[in-house]
Design a protein around this motif. Sequence first.
Motif, PDB file in Angstrom:
ATOM      1  N   SER A 174    -100.993  53.124 -35.445  1.00  0.00           N
ATOM      2  CA  SER A 174     -99.950  54.025 -35.937  1.00  0.00           C
ATOM      3  C   SER A 174     -99.063  53.313 -36.935  1.00  0.00           C
ATOM      4  O   SER A 174     -98.964  52.086 -36.948  1.00  0.00           O
ATOM      5  N   SER A 175     -98.428  54.101 -37.773  1.00  0.00           N
ATOM      6  CA  SER A 175     -97.407  53.582 -38.684  1.00  0.00           C
ATOM      7  C   SER A 175     -96.167  54.449 -38.537  1.00  0.00           C
ATOM      8  O   SER A 175     -96.237  55.676 -38.661  1.00  0.00           O
ATOM      9  N   ILE A 176     -95.048  53.810 -38.203  1.00  0.00           N
ATOM     10  CA  ILE A 176     -93.785  54.520 -38.015  1.00  0.00           C
ATOM     11  C   ILE A 176     -92.924  54.298 -39.252  1.00  0.00           C
ATOM     12  O   ILE A 176     -92.719  53.168 -39.682  1.00  0.00           O
ATOM     13  N   ARG A 177     -92.445  55.385 -39.819  1.00  0.00           N
ATOM     14  CA  ARG A 177     -91.652  55.337 -41.040  1.00  0.00           C
ATOM     15  C   ARG A 177     -90.277  55.963 -40.807  1.00  0.00           C
ATOM     16  O   ARG A 177     -90.092  56.763 -39.892  1.00  0.00           O
ATOM     17  N   SER A 178     -89.344  55.600 -41.664  1.00  0.00           N
ATOM     18  CA  SER A 178     -88.003  56.172 -41.603  1.00  0.00           C
ATOM     19  C   SER A 178     -87.923  57.396 -42.506  1.00  0.00           C
ATOM     20  O   SER A 178     -88.543  57.427 -43.577  1.00  0.00           O
ATOM     21  N   PHE A 179     -87.207  58.402 -42.050  1.00  0.00           N
ATOM     22  CA  PHE A 179     -86.925  59.531 -42.917  1.00  0.00           C
ATOM     23  C   PHE A 179     -86.093  59.046 -44.113  1.00  0.00           C
ATOM     24  O   PHE A 179     -85.462  57.981 -44.051  1.00  0.00           O
ATOM     25  N   PRO A 180     -86.063  59.809 -45.220  1.00  0.00           N
ATOM     26  CA  PRO A 180     -85.271  59.384 -46.380  1.00  0.00           C
ATOM     27  C   PRO A 180     -83.812  59.138 -46.019  1.00  0.00           C
ATOM     28  O   PRO A 180     -83.200  59.904 -45.274  1.00  0.00           O
ATOM     29  N   GLU A 181     -83.255  58.042 -46.518  1.00  0.00           N
ATOM     30  CA  GLU A 181     -81.861  57.707 -46.235  1.00  0.00           C
ATOM     31  C   GLU A 181     -80.922  58.527 -47.126  1.00  0.00           C
ATOM     32  O   GLU A 181     -81.301  58.973 -48.206  1.00  0.00           O
ATOM     33  N   MET A 182     -79.697  58.709 -46.646  1.00  0.00           N
ATOM     34  CA  MET A 182     -78.686  59.453 -47.399  1.00  0.00           C
ATOM     35  C   MET A 182     -77.494  58.545 -47.675  1.00  0.00           C
ATOM     36  O   MET A 182     -77.102  57.740 -46.830  1.00  0.00           O
ATOM     37  N   LEU A 183     -76.941  58.686 -48.865  1.00  0.00           N
ATOM     38  CA  LEU A 183     -75.703  57.994 -49.214  1.00  0.00           C
ATOM     39  C   LEU A 183     -74.605  59.047 -49.315  1.00  0.00           C
ATOM     40  O   LEU A 183     -74.566  59.843 -50.251  1.00  0.00           O
ATOM     41  N   LEU A 184     -73.733  59.100 -48.312  1.00  0.00           N
ATOM     42  CA  LEU A 184     -72.688  60.120 -48.271  1.00  0.00           C
ATOM     43  C   LEU A 184     -71.600  59.801 -49.286  1.00  0.00           C
ATOM     44  O   LEU A 184     -71.204  58.640 -49.474  1.00  0.00           O
ATOM     45  N   GLN A 185     -71.089  60.843 -49.922  1.00  0.00           N
ATOM     46  CA  GLN A 185     -70.027  60.682 -50.899  1.00  0.00           C
ATOM     47  C   GLN A 185     -68.911  61.695 -50.639  1.00  0.00           C
ATOM     48  O   GLN A 185     -69.133  62.773 -50.094  1.00  0.00           O
ATOM     49  N   PRO A 187     -70.617  51.328 -47.671  1.00  0.00           N
ATOM     50  CA  PRO A 187     -71.542  50.696 -48.611  1.00  0.00           C
ATOM     51  C   PRO A 187     -73.016  50.841 -48.217  1.00  0.00           C
ATOM     52  O   PRO A 187     -73.896  50.521 -49.012  1.00  0.00           O
ATOM     53  N   ILE A 188     -73.309  51.290 -46.994  1.00  0.00           N
ATOM     54  CA  ILE A 188     -74.680  51.301 -46.500  1.00  0.00           C
ATOM     55  C   ILE A 188     -75.183  52.735 -46.388  1.00  0.00           C
ATOM     56  O   ILE A 188     -74.500  53.595 -45.831  1.00  0.00           O
ATOM     57  N   PRO A 189     -76.381  53.040 -46.893  1.00  0.00           N
ATOM     58  CA  PRO A 189     -76.947  54.390 -46.742  1.00  0.00           C
ATOM     59  C   PRO A 189     -77.135  54.743 -45.270  1.00  0.00           C
ATOM     60  O   PRO A 189     -77.332  53.875 -44.419  1.00  0.00           O
ATOM     61  N   LEU A 190     -77.085  56.026 -44.977  1.00  0.00           N
ATOM     62  CA  LEU A 190     -77.210  56.518 -43.611  1.00  0.00           C
ATOM     63  C   LEU A 190     -78.661  56.880 -43.321  1.00  0.00           C
ATOM     64  O   LEU A 190     -79.262  57.682 -44.027  1.00  0.00           O
ATOM     65  N   SER A 191     -79.224  56.272 -42.279  1.00  0.00           N
ATOM     66  CA  SER A 191     -80.589  56.595 -41.882  1.00  0.00           C
ATOM     67  C   SER A 191     -80.604  57.923 -41.146  1.00  0.00           C
ATOM     68  O   SER A 191     -79.662  58.261 -40.415  1.00  0.00           O
ATOM     69  N   THR A 192     -81.660  58.694 -41.328  1.00  0.00           N
ATOM     70  CA  THR A 192     -81.756  60.012 -40.684  1.00  0.00           C
ATOM     71  C   THR A 192     -82.851  60.053 -39.623  1.00  0.00           C
ATOM     72  O   THR A 192     -83.305  61.117 -39.237  1.00  0.00           O
ATOM     73  N   GLY A 193     -83.293  58.885 -39.146  1.00  0.00           N
ATOM     74  CA  GLY A 193     -84.263  58.862 -38.061  1.00  0.00           C
ATOM     75  C   GLY A 193     -85.617  58.335 -38.489  1.00  0.00           C
ATOM     76  O   GLY A 193     -85.834  57.954 -39.643  1.00  0.00           O
TER      77      GLY A 193
END
Length: 279
Positions: free
Chosen positions: A39-50, A73-79
């Motif tokens: 298996s390969s586990i990937r992260s959903f696209p990250e978000m940079l809140l403004q 300063p750090i993007p937010l991971s969405t899972g």
Amino acid sequence: MLKGFYTAASGMISQQRRTEMLTNNIANVNTPGYKADQSSIRSFPEMLLQRTESSSLPVKNGASFGSASSLGPIPLSTGAYMQEMVPLTAQGDLRETGSNSDLALLELNVPLFPETNQKGMLFFEVLQDDGTRAYTRNSHFDINNLDQLTSGGLPLLSTTGEQIIVKGDFEVTAQGEVLSNGISAGRINVVLADDVRLLMKRNDGLYAVENNGVLQSAVNNPEVSYSIRQGYVEGSNVDVTKNYADMMTAYRAFEANQKVLQAYDRSMEKAVNEIGRLR
């Protein structure tokens, strides 16, 4: 806070699916020709809140200029999610059985697929009841009441697309030529899956190609070499120790996400029942 719920829950779901995959690998450790899933586990696209801001200027008619500043300063991971399962292409060990109907496929040279740099796989081709083709590495064959060489009840196909009929004693050469009572009954069609990502593993141990695609024959392919060993069975390529270790890692990751989810739940309960209480 709600984003934290979804992030932790997605981590739990991906580890649960990984655990199910590893459990299936271990359950098939003695299945002839079984190829372990990876298996390969990937992260959903990250978000940079403004945050949107405005600045007003003291001019006659008034003027404002919108601006935006980042929240942290750090993007937010969405899972995370389990992106795909691909079979491990390593050759399984060969075990001698002494049965003429056991035919192990030994890969000698199989080219790498350029896009993934991963080795392809060779298969036997069988005919399904609906006329479509399926593919197997199960090296335990039988002879049905029609004298057809079969795998799991499905006829093995020759390079001409016909079933292979054997009567009495038969011999299979290293290149797959079947000799029944000294007469050729056809050559076993060995096919090549150069990109293993296109393979779909079914519950009955067979493989299929997306949209009922057909794999190309590897017979007379100058880039492929193989040997068919009569009287041998190919074992599974499952590494039990590694799979148990990976299962423990997946369990610990599931447990960690579960504790995060519980912490968010307690925080939410306090926010609703204490902070938001009207006095």
